[in-house]
Design an enzyme around this catalytic site. Structure first.
Site, PDB file in Angstrom:
ATOM      1  N   HIS A   1      -5.139  -5.906   1.560  1.00  0.00           N
ATOM      2  CA  HIS A   1      -3.849  -4.689   1.538  1.00  0.00           C
ATOM      3  C   HIS A   1      -3.866  -4.150   0.190  1.00  0.00           C
ATOM      4  O   HIS A   1      -3.590  -4.540  -0.846  1.00  0.00           O
ATOM      5  CB  HIS A   1      -2.581  -5.400   1.730  1.00  0.00           C
TER       6      HIS A   1
ATOM      7  N   HIS B   1      -3.740   0.204  -1.512  1.00  0.00           N
ATOM      8  CA  HIS B   1      -3.440   1.567  -1.526  1.00  0.00           C
ATOM      9  C   HIS B   1      -4.220   2.256  -2.224  1.00  0.00           C
ATOM     10  O   HIS B   1      -4.350   2.017  -3.743  1.00  0.00           O
ATOM     11  CB  HIS B   1      -1.756   1.853  -1.804  1.00  0.00           C
TER      12      HIS B   1
ATOM     13  N   ASN C   1      -0.584   5.073   4.355  1.00  0.00           N
ATOM     14  CA  ASN C   1       0.401   5.818   4.275  1.00  0.00           C
ATOM     15  C   ASN C   1       0.486   7.078   3.442  1.00  0.00           C
ATOM     16  O   ASN C   1       0.869   7.185   2.411  1.00  0.00           O
ATOM     17  CB  ASN C   1       1.642   4.719   3.768  1.00  0.00           C
TER      18      ASN C   1
ATOM     19  N   LYS D   1      -1.142  -0.464  11.271  1.00  0.00           N
ATOM     20  CA  LYS D   1      -0.153  -0.705  10.402  1.00  0.00           C
ATOM     21  C   LYS D   1       1.136  -0.324  10.880  1.00  0.00           C
ATOM     22  O   LYS D   1       1.356   0.948  11.347  1.00  0.00           O
ATOM     23  CB  LYS D   1      -0.412  -0.179   9.035  1.00  0.00           C
TER      24      LYS D   1
ATOM     25  N   HIS E   1       4.747  -4.379   7.844  1.00  0.00           N
ATOM     26  CA  HIS E   1       5.812  -4.186   6.743  1.00  0.00           C
ATOM     27  C   HIS E   1       6.964  -4.815   7.335  1.00  0.00           C
ATOM     28  O   HIS E   1       7.894  -4.021   7.989  1.00  0.00           O
ATOM     29  CB  HIS E   1       5.787  -2.710   6.028  1.00  0.00           C
TER      30      HIS E   1
ATOM     31  N   HIS F   1       2.392  -8.771   2.603  1.00  0.00           N
ATOM     32  CA  HIS F   1       3.285  -9.187   1.489  1.00  0.00           C
ATOM     33  C   HIS F   1       4.562  -9.915   1.676  1.00  0.00           C
ATOM     34  O   HIS F   1       5.519  -9.521   1.314  1.00  0.00           O
ATOM     35  CB  HIS F   1       3.397  -7.732   0.427  1.00  0.00           C
TER      36      HIS F   1
ATOM     37  N   HIS G   1       0.799   4.822  -8.508  1.00  0.00           N
ATOM     38  CA  HIS G   1       1.908   6.092  -8.777  1.00  0.00           C
ATOM     39  C   HIS G   1       1.509   6.527 -10.038  1.00  0.00           C
ATOM     40  O   HIS G   1       1.531   5.833 -11.064  1.00  0.00           O
ATOM     41  CB  HIS G   1       3.183   5.763  -8.596  1.00  0.00           C
TER      42      HIS G   1
ATOM     43  N   ALA H   1       8.321   2.912  -5.492  1.00  0.00           N
ATOM     44  CA  ALA H   1       8.105   1.361  -5.298  1.00  0.00           C
ATOM     45  C   ALA H   1       6.581   1.390  -5.441  1.00  0.00           C
ATOM     46  O   ALA H   1       5.727   2.156  -4.769  1.00  0.00           O
ATOM     47  CB  ALA H   1       8.616   1.056  -3.881  1.00  0.00           C
TER      48      ALA H   1
HETATM   49  O1  DOR Z   1       5.713  -0.917  -3.337  1.00  0.00           O
HETATM   50  C1  DOR Z   1       5.187  -0.471  -2.468  1.00  0.00           C
HETATM   51  N1  DOR Z   1       4.382   0.560  -2.500  1.00  0.00           N
HETATM   52  N2  DOR Z   1       5.357  -0.970  -1.292  1.00  0.00           N
HETATM   53  C2  DOR Z   1       4.984  -0.316  -0.119  1.00  0.00           C
HETATM   54  O2  DOR Z   1       5.432  -0.985   1.016  1.00  0.00           O
HETATM   55  C3  DOR Z   1       4.382   1.061  -0.482  1.00  0.00           C
HETATM   56  C4  DOR Z   1       3.616   1.222  -1.592  1.00  0.00           C
HETATM   57  C5  DOR Z   1       3.046   2.388  -1.937  1.00  0.00           C
HETATM   58  O3  DOR Z   1       2.578   3.167  -1.179  1.00  0.00           O
HETATM   59  O4  DOR Z   1       3.602   2.781  -2.917  1.00  0.00           O
HETATM   60 ZN    ZN Z   2       1.537  -1.668   0.612  1.00  0.00          ZN
END
Ligand code: DOR
Ligand code: ZN
Length: 345
Positions: free
Chosen positions: A13, A15, A41, A99, A136, A174, A251, A263
């Site tokens: 998992h 990103h 995403n 997903k 999720h 998660h 991020h 998040a």
């Molecule tokens: O903390 C997270 N960040 N949880 C998620 O489900 C998405 C992820 C993100 O894409 O930043």
């Molecule tokens: Zn995630």
């Protein structure tokens, strides 16, 4: 023990984002991991077979020279998703899972699912062809306290869905609660769960005690200590149904350090060091390979990686960079808040 060799791990998992951020963060994962399940995403999301093919090409092009890192693509389930396109993507080896984001549950989930009824046809097709649904698992009802959203999701959404469609293979992503652990343990088939590194290392105090620390905010949000302990017991048990999904989610720091910060915890650079620390503390270094390298491939029907990595324990704590600089901004690296003695050689 001062060194441990395990089959090269995979991240089930992850990103990676796109563009400059992708280029900036991919090397950290590709350095230690052979494969990763790539979350869809993006904005706009990776919905169709064609979207996944194009995104996969961009990831391959962003690999550091000489890397054979393999992205395992997923499709973002929307209420307009075409079951036929999903099946084609699976059969062609373009996407290995779908997903499900409940609409509004997390970062870039606005195109997610509001009513499960609207995606039953897709899920039925997936059950027929043996394609995994990654979920999720949080409700989005504003009436439900954010610390209860996973538990309530399991009771009100996941359990009924599994009764309705028991043939569907589901990865509950998660997990963060003792209820999540217990629910997965109680399932007789077709259910597994990923666990992140950070949820094994921090509880909600990291976010809130002594000051508000946005770099520990992620979704599902970290819970009380008893939940962290339940996750550690599950991860280090060797139980095949639990395996690593880092949810490393970069991020730009400016978007985290804000009145409404987003998040996500970026742990790709030090995840394996942190995990070795956790498994050593739990006297379970002999189970690290199961969690990080073996259980995931077994669930997804893939062979484990043939090569290995070696983790080395130092006498003094190892240090990691506070941040990595990318052309899309600086990204803070997960600080586990405890000394970590392990490093990938
Ligand atoms: O903390 C997270 N960040 N949880 C998620 O489900 C998405 C992820 C993100 O894409 O930043
Ligand atoms: Zn995630």
């Amino acid at each position: 023990m001062t060194t441990i060799e395990i089959p090269r791990p995979d991240d089930w998992h992850l990103h990676l984002r796109d563009g400059d951020m992708l280029a900036g963060v991919l090397p950290a994962t590709a350095q230690h991991f052979a494969r990763a399940v790539i979350m869809p995403n993006l904005v706009p999301p990776v919905v169709t077979r064609a979207d996944a093919e194009a995104y996969r090409r961009r990831i391959l092009a962003a690999r550091p020279a000489g890397s054979d890192f393999e992205p395992l693509m997923t499709l973002y389930l929307t209420e307009a998703t075409d079951a036929h396109d999903v099946a084609e993507a699976f059969r062609a080896g373009v996407a290995m899972a779908v997903k499900l984001y409940p609409a509004g549950a997390t970062t870039n989930s606005a195109s997610g699912v509001r009513q499960l009824d609207k995606v039953m046809d897709v899920m039925e097709t997936m059950a027929e062809i043996g394609m995994v649904l990654c979920i999720h698992g949080e409700v989005t009802d504003p009436e439900i306290d954010i610390f209860d959203r996973e538990r309530v999701f399991i009771d009100t959404v996941l359990a009924p869905l599994r009764q309705r469609l028991p043939e569907l293979k589901i990865t509950l992503e998660h997990i963060t609660t003792e209820e999540g652990v217990a629910y997965v343990r109680a399932a007789d088939s077709n259910l597994a769960a990923t666990i992140t590194t950070h949820h094994l290392m921090i509880n909600r105090n990291a976010i809130l005690a002594g000051g508000i620390r946005p770099h520990y905010y992620c979704l599902p949000v970290a819970k009380r200590e008893k939940h962290r302990l339940a996750l550690r017991a599950a991860a280090t048990s060797g139980d095949q149904r639990f395996f690593l999904g880092t949810d490393s989610a970069p991020h730009d720091d400016r978007l985290k350090e804000s009145p409404c910060g987003c998040a996500g915890i970026f742990s790709a650079p030090n995840t394996m060091s942190c995990l070795a620390q956790v498994f050593e503390e739990e006297k379970a270094l002999d189970k690290l390979a199961a969690f990080a390298s073996l259980n995931g491939p077994a669930w997804y029907g893939l062979p484990p990686n043939a090569d290995t990595i070696t983790l080395v324990r130092s006498e003094t704590p190892v240090t990691f960079p506070d941040k990595i600089e990318t052309a899309a901004g600086a990204v803070t690296v997960f600080d586990p808040m405890v000394p970590v003695y392990w490093q990938v050689r």
